[in-house]
Design a protein around this motif. Structure first.
Motif, short mmCIF file in Angstrom:
data_model
loop_
_atom_site.label_atom_id
_atom_site.label_comp_id
_atom_site.label_asym_id
_atom_site.label_seq_id
_atom_site.Cartn_x
_atom_site.Cartn_y
_atom_site.Cartn_z
N TRP A 66 -25.35 -104.59 56.82
CA TRP A 66 -24.73 -104.09 58.06
C TRP A 66 -23.22 -104.28 58.00
O TRP A 66 -22.46 -103.39 58.38
N ALA A 67 -22.79 -105.44 57.53
CA ALA A 67 -21.36 -105.72 57.44
C ALA A 67 -20.68 -104.73 56.50
O ALA A 67 -19.62 -104.16 56.83
N LYS A 68 -21.27 -104.51 55.35
CA LYS A 68 -20.66 -103.61 54.38
C LYS A 68 -20.57 -102.18 54.91
O LYS A 68 -19.66 -101.43 54.54
N SER A 69 -21.50 -101.80 55.79
CA SER A 69 -21.52 -100.43 56.31
C SER A 69 -20.30 -100.12 57.17
O SER A 69 -19.97 -98.95 57.38
N ILE A 70 -19.64 -101.16 57.70
CA ILE A 70 -18.44 -100.93 58.52
C ILE A 70 -17.21 -101.62 57.91
O ILE A 70 -16.23 -101.88 58.60
N ASN A 71 -17.28 -101.92 56.61
CA ASN A 71 -16.18 -102.59 55.91
C ASN A 71 -15.83 -103.93 56.55
O ASN A 71 -14.66 -104.31 56.64
N ALA A 72 -16.87 -104.62 57.00
CA ALA A 72 -16.68 -105.95 57.57
C ALA A 72 -16.99 -107.01 56.51
O ALA A 72 -17.66 -106.75 55.52
N ILE A 73 -16.48 -108.21 56.75
CA ILE A 73 -16.87 -109.35 55.93
C ILE A 73 -18.02 -110.07 56.63
O ILE A 73 -18.33 -109.77 57.79
N MET A 74 -18.65 -111.01 55.94
CA MET A 74 -19.74 -111.76 56.54
C MET A 74 -19.49 -113.26 56.39
O MET A 74 -18.90 -113.70 55.40
N PHE A 75 -19.94 -114.01 57.40
CA PHE A 75 -19.90 -115.46 57.34
C PHE A 75 -21.32 -116.00 57.33
O PHE A 75 -22.18 -115.53 58.08
#
Length: 381
Positions: free
Chosen positions: A208-217
């Motif tokens: 999900w994070a990668k789908s919006i160019n987000a990072i993950m914690f």
């Protein structure tokens, strides 16, 4: 002068989070040798830019009483002004600040701190991180799980837009902050009062994070386990350049032996240094950019010996004020537990429900940006 008291322990409210029953079974920093070439970089300002003037909030002075307009009065007044001009100029009224917003207080405590120059690929201080926090298996633990995936991602994008508009000088990095180890009220099979999420859940959120160019914690609530036992379990996901770490002292209860949810836990600087050192080795082993390392804090004893926390070029430490309540209480907590004990960068959590359940409005980006230093990590729960 602060317009709000800075210590109201009797009013302190704590958000205790737990999965539903369905899940029950499932500063003066002391830099290390590596900081010999450290530079002073204000945490709220990109290192490549000049520091902007501190944002202040003033208290409007009361209007002067109306005066007679007779020629005699005007002449007398003018004479007094002329005489006063030859003497000392009147002192300007002192600016008043709310707790957490006073740049002089922050400077007196050691902000901006001196820390290692950011390595290539570092996120902070050039960007601000805006994260949705929670667990997809629970609607009660935060925004990440409260809303259906597509709706949740759209809501996060809207928050990112608000922060970008409030501070165009800092590009906003979206993030999903997953509670990957959840403290439990029951000991479970391992007797450790914690539950590790299946790899599939972690991979789902990562996608999900990668789908919006987000990072993950990856956020860890250890319960009665030891961070030294739990953290290596996540090397498989932390080796990715866009996955970072968070730890929650509230749910580290080895020392007290109490059940999660019945007492607030704590981490010592030694625990934080272990986790930071572990991340440093991952950065070197996999040749990846520095890791962002979030440490939640909303009580004085939540982190002990903070002055002994080590700073490393490979790890960017954020002390995140994650208490909930009225705006004055959140500002007080930020001042007392984050500003008063400088580490490196600061964060601030906003609770959609707990911050507003007594009628207070959720703090806006512009209001949060009045804090000194300005938080570079913003978390929504």
């Amino acid at each position: 002068m602060h317009l709000y008291p800075t210590n109201r322990p009797a009013l302190l409210m704590i958000a205790m989070l737990a999965l539903p029953l369905a899940l029950a079974g499932c500063k003066d920093n002391k830099p290390t040798a590596s900081t010999a070439a450290a530079q002073t970089v204000p945490q709220g300002q990109p290192s490549s830019a000049k520091a902007a003037p501190a944002t202040t909030q003033t208290t409007e002075a009361p209007a002067a009483a109306a005066q007679p307009t007779s020629p005699a009065f005007d002449a007398h007044s003018s004479a007094k002004k002329a005489k006063g001009a030859k003497g000392k100029a009147a002192a300007a009224p002192k600016t008043s600040y709310r707790a957490g917003e006073d740049p002089d207080f922050a400077a007196a405590k050691g902000w901006p701190v001196k820390y290692p120059a950011p390595l290539p690929g570092s996120i902070l201080p050039q960007k601000r991180i805006v994260a949705y926090y929670g667990n997809p298996l629970s609607k009660r633990m935060g925004a990440l799980g409260e809303y259906q995936k597509d709706d949740m991602l759209q809501r996060l994008k809207r928050e990112v837009g608000k922060w970008q508009a409030a501070d165009p000088s800092h590009p906003v990095q979206p993030a999903l902050h997953l509670i990957a180890v959840v403290a439990q009220g029951d000991p479970g099979k391992a007797g450790l009062y914690r539950m590790i999420m299946p790899d599939k859940i972690i991979n789902d959120v990562y996608s999900w994070a990668k789908s919006i160019n987000a990072i993950m914690f990856i956020d860890i609530q250890t319960g009665h386990d030891n961070i030294r036992n739990v953290l290596p379990r996540f090397e498989w996901i932390l080796k990715n350049p866009d996955v970072h770490l968070g730890i929650d002292p509230e749910f580290n209860l080895i020392k007290s032996g109490k059940k999660p949810g019945t007492k607030i836990g704590t981490y010592d600087a030694a625990d934080i240094n272990y986790a930071s050192g572990y991340l440093k080795e991952l950065v070197k082993k996999y040749n990846i950019p520095p890791k962002v390392f979030i440490v939640h804090r909303f009580t004085r004893n939540g982190v002990t010996n903070a002055k002994n926390i080590q700073l490393r070029p490979e790890v960017q430490i954020v002390m995140n004020m994650d208490g909930w309540g009225a705006p004055w209480l959140k500002r007080d907590s930020y001042k007392d537990y984050v500003v008063a004990e400088p580490v490196q960068f600061t964060g601030f959590k906003l609770f959609y429900h707990n911050d507003t359940k007594k009628g207070d409005a959720l703090l806006t980006p512009k209001e949060v940006l009045l804090l000194q230093p300005k938080p570079l990590y913003i978390q929504y729960q």
